[in-house]
Design an enzyme around this catalytic site. Structure first.
Site, short mmCIF file in Angstrom:
data_model
loop_
_atom_site.label_atom_id
_atom_site.label_comp_id
_atom_site.label_asym_id
_atom_site.label_seq_id
_atom_site.Cartn_x
_atom_site.Cartn_y
_atom_site.Cartn_z
CD1 TRP A 177 -2.88 1.74 0.59
CD2 TRP A 177 -1.47 2.64 1.94
NE1 TRP A 177 -3.01 2.96 0.79
CE2 TRP A 177 -2.28 3.43 1.74
CE3 TRP A 177 -0.58 2.66 3.04
CZ2 TRP A 177 -2.29 4.79 2.50
CZ3 TRP A 177 -0.59 4.03 3.51
CH2 TRP A 177 -1.52 5.02 3.42
CD GLU A 218 -4.75 -1.65 1.84
OE1 GLU A 218 -3.42 -1.71 2.56
OE2 GLU A 218 -5.36 -1.29 2.51
CE LYS A 220 -6.57 5.90 1.86
NZ LYS A 220 -5.78 5.83 3.35
CG ASP A 251 -9.04 -0.89 4.11
OD1 ASP A 251 -9.83 -0.66 4.65
OD2 ASP A 251 -7.83 -0.89 4.77
CG HIS A 254 -8.80 1.62 1.19
ND1 HIS A 254 -7.71 1.26 1.14
CD2 HIS A 254 -8.88 2.20 2.55
CE1 HIS A 254 -6.80 1.58 2.14
NE2 HIS A 254 -7.54 1.98 2.92
CG HIS A 278 -6.00 -4.39 5.12
ND1 HIS A 278 -5.03 -3.41 5.05
CD2 HIS A 278 -5.19 -5.39 5.54
CE1 HIS A 278 -3.90 -3.61 5.20
NE2 HIS A 278 -3.86 -5.14 5.44
CG ASP A 286 -9.70 4.32 4.94
OD1 ASP A 286 -10.19 3.28 5.53
OD2 ASP A 286 -8.52 4.57 4.72
CG ASP A 288 -8.35 2.45 9.21
OD1 ASP A 288 -8.52 1.22 8.99
OD2 ASP A 288 -7.87 3.32 8.59
CG ASP A 318 -5.55 -1.45 8.23
OD1 ASP A 318 -5.21 -1.05 9.22
OD2 ASP A 318 -5.66 -0.90 7.06
#
Ligand code: RNT
Ligand code: ZN
Length: 409
Positions: A177, A218, A220, A251, A254, A278, A286, A288, A318
């Site tokens: 990433w 990955e 995004k 992810d 993303h 992820h 995003d 997290d 993640d």
């Protein structure tokens, strides 16, 4: 309660014992970076690259020893098969820069992961929080020296991954990433992507062992400070991965909020042997947040289970929350992932698929609703019992907080 639940599920053609046994066999790769707010151990610098941790809950692990202690505590409260997901910035005792990292800088981690009886280690080049992220760019930088530094870093990571694979006798997933992008309307969207493509070609040409290392890319949609353009976009990486026989990492933070990774997994399974994830929880962006047992997570788990893809889909976590106890964050997210997998395993997918094929959408809807009130909790409890994991992990964590974390001033 479990005896009752077993019968309830049996009436749907679901064997709870088989579901529990299967769950014990699905590895979840747990990210080391929840423990220290993605700071790392190599002194790379403040967190950069459009990702952020917010909050300053006391007790952040400040060094290798503290991080190990916290991982030990957290992992002891997580049921199931576990892998450790490391970032390169967690090198131990390195006196060289990231382009010269070697297996020896991760030998301590291998020792530790073996001590914990883990299934293996996965790996990530760290192309953020470092002085060689120039104008926000790494592998797509117009500066050849910068690109080469990060190419060398990725190649070093692939060799370290081979070492992990050898040590644990199973393949290591290496996820690439990069933060590369622009805050505002770019003048050229193509050239940075061509440079990224060329950098990836050079990395893959290093001659790493494909039987030991699974390379993932990955994508995004945007990051904080890089809102207008991301070099490594979804289309870019999906095409790159398909043409170069590597894998995509999805992810679920993303994408645009109405795009679902649960729907992307089967789309990719139609073309790829491996899909990496992820798993995270984005709140409006995003962000997290800690993964919770909620609808999209359940759908993701269903796509893994009902497509017989528990070996093809590499599940990694993640998220990073610094506003609550970090160990609790770790455990809550990992248990949520496990719950979602168990929930999916406790479903008679064959029956539901048959209803879909018969176009009996009335029955399909009703049945799917029925599952929601089956005694799932009793089966989860039984799984915890079999795994020697207590349902109450909070008291343990509060105790650890009082005795250990509070002392970290
Ligand atoms: C960033 C990506 C990336 C990082 C980790 C730390 O948006 O999700 O995977 O979160 O590598
Ligand atoms: Zn991610």
């Amino acid at each position: 309660m479990y005896g009752f639940a077993k019968k309830e599920y049996a009436a749907y053609g679901v064997d709870t014992e088989a579901a529990i046994a299967k769950l014990k066999d699905i590895p979840v790769s747990i990210h080391c970076w929840q423990g220290d707010d993605v700071v790392g151990l190599d002194g790379g610098g403040a967190l950069s690259g459009g990702i952020q941790t917010t909050g300053n809950y006391p007790g952040r692990a400040r060094n290798f020893e503290e991080l190990k202690a916290d991982i030990r505590k957290a992992f002891s409260l997580m049921p199931g098969k576990k892998r450790l997901n490391l970032h390169a910035s967690y090198a131990v005792g390195a006196t060289v820069d990231r382009d010269e990292y070697e297996p020896k800088h991760f030998a301590e981690w291998v020792k530790f992961a073996k001590e914990l009886g883990l299934d293996g280690i996965d790996f990530n080049p760290t192309m953020f929080s470092h002085k060689n992220v120039k104008d926000g760019l790494t592998l797509s930088s117009p500066d050849e020296g910068i690109r080469n530094f990060w190419i060398e870093h990725c190649i070093a990571c692939l060799h370290i991954a081979e070492y992990f694979a050898d040590e644990f006798k199973n393949p290591c997933t290496v996820n690439i990433w990069i933060p590369d992008g622009f805050k505002d309307v770019p003048a050229d969207r193509l050239t940075p992507r061509l440079r990224l493509k060329d950098s990836l070609d050079k990395i893959l040409a290093c001659g790493y062992d494909r039987s030991k290392v699974t390379v993932a890319v990955e994508s995004k949609v945007f990051g904080i400070g890089v809102e207008s353009y991301t070099v490594g976009s979804n289309e870019f990486y999906q095409n790159y991965a398909a043409k170069n026989n590597i894998c995509c990492l999805l992810d679920n933070g993303h994408y645009h909020p109405l795009e679902y990774v649960s729907d992307k997994i089967p789309a990719l399974l139609a073309f790829y042997d491996t899909v990496a994830l992820h798993v995270t929880r984005g709140v409006r962006w995003d962000s997290d947040h800690v993964v919770l047992f909620e609808d999209e997570l359940k759908e993701i788990a269903k796509e893994i289970v009902r497509n017989d893809a528990t070996e093809k889909v590499k599940i990694g976590l993640d998220y990073f929350d610094a506003s609550i106890n970090r160990i609790s964050a770790w455990v809550t997210g990992q248990r949520a992932m496990q719950k979602a997998l168990l929930y999916a395993l406790l479903t008679n997918h064959e029956e539901l698929k048959a209803l879909q094929d018969k176009a009996d959408f009335t029955a399909l809807m009703v049945k799917q609703e029925e599952y929601k009130t089956l005694p799932f909790g009793a089966v989860w409890k039984e799984y915890l019992r079999q795994e020697n994991a207590s349902e109450d992990y909070l008291s343990e964590i509060k105790k650890y907080e009082k005795e250990i974390l509070k002392e970290r001033k």
